[in-house]
Design an enzyme around this catalytic site. Sequence first.
Site, mmCIF file in Angstrom:
data_model
loop_
_atom_site.group_PDB
_atom_site.id
_atom_site.type_symbol
_atom_site.label_atom_id
_atom_site.label_comp_id
_atom_site.label_asym_id
_atom_site.label_seq_id
_atom_site.Cartn_x
_atom_site.Cartn_y
_atom_site.Cartn_z
ATOM 1 N N ASP A 237 0.821 -1.090 0.109
ATOM 2 C CA ASP A 237 0.083 0.011 -0.173
ATOM 3 C C ASP A 237 0.945 1.149 -0.085
ATOM 4 O OD1 ASP A 237 -1.964 1.592 0.164
ATOM 5 O OD2 ASP A 237 -3.090 0.826 1.752
ATOM 6 N N TYR A 238 0.280 2.439 -0.300
ATOM 7 C CA TYR A 238 0.871 3.771 -0.351
ATOM 8 C C TYR A 238 2.052 3.905 0.706
ATOM 9 C CZ TYR A 238 0.492 8.848 -1.336
ATOM 10 O OH TYR A 238 0.651 10.051 -1.453
#
Length: 665
Positions: A237-238
């Site tokens: 994820d980010y």
Amino acid sequence: MTLEEKLGQLTQLGAGQPEFSAAVGLVGSVLYTTGAAETNELQRATLAKSRLEIPILFGFDVIHGYRTIFPIPLAMASTWDPALGELAAHIAATEARAAGIRWTFAPMVDIARDPRWGRIAEGAGEDPFLGAAMAAAYVRGFQGNDLSAPDSVLACAKHYAAYGAAEGGRDYGPVEMSEATLREVYLPPFHAAVDAGTGTLMAAFNSLNRVPATANRHLLDDILRREWKFRGFVVSDYAGVTEMIDHGIAATPQEAARKAITAGLDMAMWDNSFATLAQEVRAGRLPESVVDQAVRRVLRAKFRVGLFADPYTDETRAAAVTLTKEHRDAARRIAQRSMILLKNEGALLPLPKSGKTIAVVGPFADSKADMLGPWSGSGKPEETVSVMEGIRSVTAVSQAMESADLIVAVLGEEREISGEAASRASLDLPDDQQRLLQSLIASGKPVVLVVMSGRPLTISWAAEHVAAIVQAWFLGSEGGNAIADVLFGTINPSGKLPVTVPRTVGQVPIYYAHLPSGRPANPGDKYTNKYADTPIGPLYPFGFGLSYTRFEYSNLKLSAPSMTMNDRLTVSAEIRNAGNRAGEEIVQFYINDPVASVSRPVKELKGFQRVALAPGEVKRVEFTVTRQQLEFWSDRGWLAEPGRFNIWIGPNSVDGLQGSFELLH
Ligand code: BGC
């Protein structure tokens, strides 16, 4: 490929990031750039610089629609109709692909049993069986049969895993849980997505049993690759890789990257940490074969989506396939079935189409932006129908409450306090809305409450004082029209709750498939499993939803009194439309194992069917019991134990016809 070229393929950046401009031609994937012309331009610049001419894989969050926005996933789960989820995903894929997107960060398949967590809006609610059915449907819809087709995008089941169990419902928080809960509750939708062929998964932000999912070998390797035989790739994820420093399991991005790739992560989103792996390989701390394996997985995905055959997007296509009448019609049809009728005292609904003046009030009465929900892709408020507009297209609307015969109040929460980073410690209506509702009731006029929200709200006061309540969630581009369709009876509401509605936030976590207690809750006995200051049970149970007609359940039948481990059994019941309107009923099938070597949930959903019934019509609805449905996770893996099982066929998780059968050796 050189080592730097390989690591570039394992890096995903935004085109606006300074790191990106320094590495054009190397970076393998870009997120957030959309539009056929925009993506083509970036692709051309990349191919001009890439020695081996490896195209970029463009990714974007197409969660519940790209430009035609569908109901939020929690609302789509309220349809209990995976085929509708598949259709929405297919349309979203068509529009997104025409805008140059080849990869969506969806479906979000996290089970959520804590409505304080804002991201409950993005998933299918609290139940693994319903969640798995929706997960598989979305994957089929996004990917189709041929990933290189102009109406397909690569799917990404996220957030792997157990992200929805964040402590206190606070987004990004740690998770500690037993292997049994992980396997039985949180993983089934991911397993279903893998079985449906999802090309990628996204590792979650949270730590699971003290190891961040981003570098969790148990999740990424033992379960995903060895047990489930997943052959695609996993993206973080980010900034999930560098956030491992804050988790306290790496001192530098380089160390974090080594731990992540070694555990089975293939691509880092939004940070350049994987570029630093060159030093790890050269220092002998990371075998290059680990890098090669990840690169192979990423390149295979690029081949599958057809990027090497044609890296560009036809710039004329979007206009013809975006926000078409057909897409809007589908959005309206799905939104109609996503609403849940929670209360309808004195058959206040449906409202007459003429002869009465209606006031439409509340902060969301004419809001278009909120209707789009928290993850609205490229959806535009000006292309969205508000409740006011939907109602006005059917009948005259008065703004002044005083002159109105009845009131439609549109209350709930703004889209900004639902979704990511929007955890709430209170689930009540905000004070000003609660006061408004009380003043409307005090006027003595009939009030219909339409609740717009991304989570179940604790509307206990409303449940007692308001005659009719419709849970509408955030319904997307055609929301206002669909709400009018339900309020005026053009459509008979049929949605059912995919999540339990608590009376008060203090009851959370509250879900139907809980484990038993040695002292089951009993209102007459103080020393039982309950609160001293709140009634037992939820405000509305999982699976609940009313209709403008009535359905009766009768004649439960089992095909046999027992089955062996390799056998099957069918369980059926008759459902009759006992009212005078056609309607659709979501028939639910539950199981319970009352005596086992470990405590089992008091009920578990194992089947459901949406059936359409004309007035007076009767249909027999049948479910099949297989050994797999009776299994639980034990120290020895999946296990079904012989003995008696209870079953129910019913309209929700509380009511229904009960029977039992014996599982033999
Ligand atoms: C979210 C993901 C999303 C990603 C890219 C993150 O903050 O957790 O769900 O896919 O951003 O936008």
